[in-house]
Design a protein around this motif. Sequence first.
Motif, PDB file in Angstrom:
ATOM      1  N   THR A 372       0.840  -1.201   0.000  1.00  0.00           N
ATOM      2  CA  THR A 372       0.000   0.000   0.000  1.00  0.00           C
ATOM      3  C   THR A 372       0.874   1.249   0.000  1.00  0.00           C
ATOM      4  O   THR A 372       0.607   2.211  -0.730  1.00  0.00           O
ATOM      5  CB  THR A 372      -0.929   0.004   1.223  1.00  0.00           C
ATOM      6  OG1 THR A 372      -1.759  -1.161   1.182  1.00  0.00           O
ATOM      7  CG2 THR A 372      -1.805   1.235   1.232  1.00  0.00           C
ATOM      8  N   THR A 379       1.882   7.093  -6.656  1.00  0.00           N
ATOM      9  CA  THR A 379       0.777   7.879  -7.224  1.00  0.00           C
ATOM     10  C   THR A 379       0.560   9.206  -6.517  1.00  0.00           C
ATOM     11  O   THR A 379      -0.362   9.940  -6.870  1.00  0.00           O
ATOM     12  CB  THR A 379      -0.529   7.069  -7.156  1.00  0.00           C
ATOM     13  OG1 THR A 379      -0.803   6.701  -5.784  1.00  0.00           O
ATOM     14  CG2 THR A 379      -0.438   5.805  -7.994  1.00  0.00           C
ATOM     15  N   HIS A 415      -8.499   8.722  -2.504  1.00  0.00           N
ATOM     16  CA  HIS A 415      -7.763   7.797  -3.374  1.00  0.00           C
ATOM     17  C   HIS A 415      -8.743   6.928  -4.158  1.00  0.00           C
ATOM     18  O   HIS A 415      -9.691   6.384  -3.581  1.00  0.00           O
ATOM     19  CB  HIS A 415      -6.838   6.917  -2.528  1.00  0.00           C
ATOM     20  CG  HIS A 415      -5.782   6.221  -3.329  1.00  0.00           C
ATOM     21  ND1 HIS A 415      -6.037   5.095  -4.059  1.00  0.00           N
ATOM     22  CD2 HIS A 415      -4.465   6.521  -3.519  1.00  0.00           C
ATOM     23  CE1 HIS A 415      -4.922   4.701  -4.664  1.00  0.00           C
ATOM     24  NE2 HIS A 415      -3.957   5.543  -4.351  1.00  0.00           N
ATOM     25  N   GLN A 417      -8.490   3.997  -5.261  1.00  0.00           N
ATOM     26  CA  GLN A 417      -8.454   2.574  -4.905  1.00  0.00           C
ATOM     27  C   GLN A 417      -8.711   2.338  -3.421  1.00  0.00           C
ATOM     28  O   GLN A 417      -9.439   1.410  -3.054  1.00  0.00           O
ATOM     29  CB  GLN A 417      -7.090   1.976  -5.284  1.00  0.00           C
ATOM     30  CG  GLN A 417      -6.951   0.493  -4.931  1.00  0.00           C
ATOM     31  CD  GLN A 417      -5.577  -0.055  -5.299  1.00  0.00           C
ATOM     32  OE1 GLN A 417      -4.752   0.644  -5.898  1.00  0.00           O
ATOM     33  NE2 GLN A 417      -5.338  -1.315  -4.960  1.00  0.00           N
ATOM     34  N   PHE A 418      -8.135   3.180  -2.557  1.00  0.00           N
ATOM     35  CA  PHE A 418      -8.189   2.940  -1.110  1.00  0.00           C
ATOM     36  C   PHE A 418      -9.203   3.814  -0.386  1.00  0.00           C
ATOM     37  O   PHE A 418      -9.308   3.755   0.832  1.00  0.00           O
ATOM     38  CB  PHE A 418      -6.808   3.143  -0.497  1.00  0.00           C
ATOM     39  CG  PHE A 418      -5.736   2.275  -1.101  1.00  0.00           C
ATOM     40  CD1 PHE A 418      -5.778   0.900  -0.945  1.00  0.00           C
ATOM     41  CD2 PHE A 418      -4.699   2.827  -1.849  1.00  0.00           C
ATOM     42  CE1 PHE A 418      -4.802   0.091  -1.508  1.00  0.00           C
ATOM     43  CE2 PHE A 418      -3.726   2.030  -2.419  1.00  0.00           C
ATOM     44  CZ  PHE A 418      -3.779   0.659  -2.254  1.00  0.00           C
TER      45      PHE A 418
END
Length: 638
Positions: A372, A379, A415, A417-418
């Motif tokens: 992670t 990014t 984010h 994705q997270f």
Amino acid sequence: MSGTSEGPRAPTGTSPGALPSTVTERHRMSSPETGRGAAETADRSGADRSAADVAAELRDHRAAFNAATLPMAVVDGRGRVLRANDALGGLLGAPPAALVERQASELVDLAADDRTWQAYREVLHGLRSRFRCTRRLKHPDGRSLWAEVSVVPMTAASAAEPRRVLLSVADVSDRRELQDRLRHLQMHDPVTRLPNRTLFFERLSAALECPPYQDDSMPARHGRIGLCYLDLDGFQAVNDTLGHRVGDRLLAAVAGRLGDCAEQDATRNPGGSRLVARLGGDEFAILVEDSAGTQALTELARAVLAALQMPFDLAGRRLSVSASIGVVERPVAGTSPTGLMQAADTTLYWAKADGKARWTLFDPERNAHRMTRQALSSTLRPAVERGEFTLEYQPLVGMADGVVRGVEALVRWNHPQFGTLAPNRFVQIAEEDGSIVQLGRWVLGTACRQARRWQLDHPDEPALFISVNVAVRQVWDSDLVADVARILAETGLAPGLLQLELTESAVMGSAGRPLRALQALSDMGVRIAIDDFGTGYSNLAYLSRLPVSVLKLDGAFVRGFRYDDGTHPSPADETIVEAMVQLAHRLGLTVTAECVETAGQAERLRRIGCDTGQGWLYSRAVAPERIADLITARPARD
């Protein structure tokens, strides 16, 4: 061994190794039935021969076939031996006559694998022009030899004549032995004589792609694989101080101890094989095929660690070294060589980061956190440009009257994705890779514009000050003073409405450029606050010479004021907070208490003399619209 075909496929062919044509063809060429044209042609060429001449020539060829030193056999289209020479009989330990009518494939083991068998049958049926393979055969004297078996079609006298092939066997043991020696040199490390990186990965790939065969007569297989990946701590210092010759001797001695550990482990946990390899430099690996489980593998790691910690006596020198070991154990199914080595490399890094001279077991949860972090780090810079960050604001409330005096800007990362990430998930990463400068500049500009917007939207209300966190790297790696001056000029926000928060450890060690920057900001009218005061250096001597306006007490002290969690407040915390507040006030500083969660805490802090409070008692960090509601709801002030 698998066969290797040569040349294009064809129904029939002529090979340099083929026998001469049959008597039938020779007789046909000289008999009256062939016609006058043929006889006339024979007369013109001067090649008019009798049947006796043809028979004599055939006897000569058969004699040469029988006397040849190259083992050979003539085989029919069904794979049966028609004739075999003496050399083949000697090779196989049987009279040539005893080989007739036997299947040639059985004599030289051509049915051992499907690929070889298929290629051989294609030559027999005229579908392939030639075929060659290498086989390991047993000589009558008991020794093994490597033989190159070639099969080529023979010329047929007519279409009606049965198809035949010539099988030859060449002893290539010397060549194969040379190839094996060369391969051994290519696949082994010259210093330690251990398998090298190439052979290690070859074995690893084979172990993962082809699980060991098992039947009822064999012990149970576990279907797991284990790896101990290690390197020596401080080996470079040995090379640098004592030279590469001593370093090589040390590596060889280490290899010997690793081999002993692997053998002892095989005795304790019989079953799968162990491969000890040198992967390069001072890196070694012990691959355990058919691992008995994590406990068995960690026992091996402990044994290796203990063995390497014993002193080495090398040419009159006594050396002591240690090793860091990454231990990975998992099922064969679903595991790739790349994945296993990545896990081992990561775990070895953990062992070194945790203090060296230890083994560390792969932890999926820790690895997920690392992955992670890597994903966030890669990014983070583009995320600022893509506008993935937002600001939320937490009120700073006057302890005496409960009025909102200012707000602290807290950055959030939306984010893709997270999800939404709090600062503690990415700020440290940003500080490490330097992207905190770009991110901090964006936060500062956005917060100042928002503070100015509130001021313009509510001109009749006292203006809120905006507090922005600044990383120490922003002071070192950017012109913070110029950035602040530019942003204040662009937004129109008064310098007195901007508060910059730095951690205690960053401010207390300030000197040179950071100190000059803080002084310039203070001279500009910007307020400087020390965040989390009381948990770092707490060097009070700095407070007298730093341009600090505000102390923010760390929440650890405030939490000691609670009654409602079943514990009594800490008298020591209250005494410390009271002393810090009194000291700050005497120095002309104001004090903000963080993490205020209960009315009881707020009341005790108010009595002690804290100026402002911040925490869930008043509000969590909220969107700008909610702060606008708080501004209009504030009571009128004299």
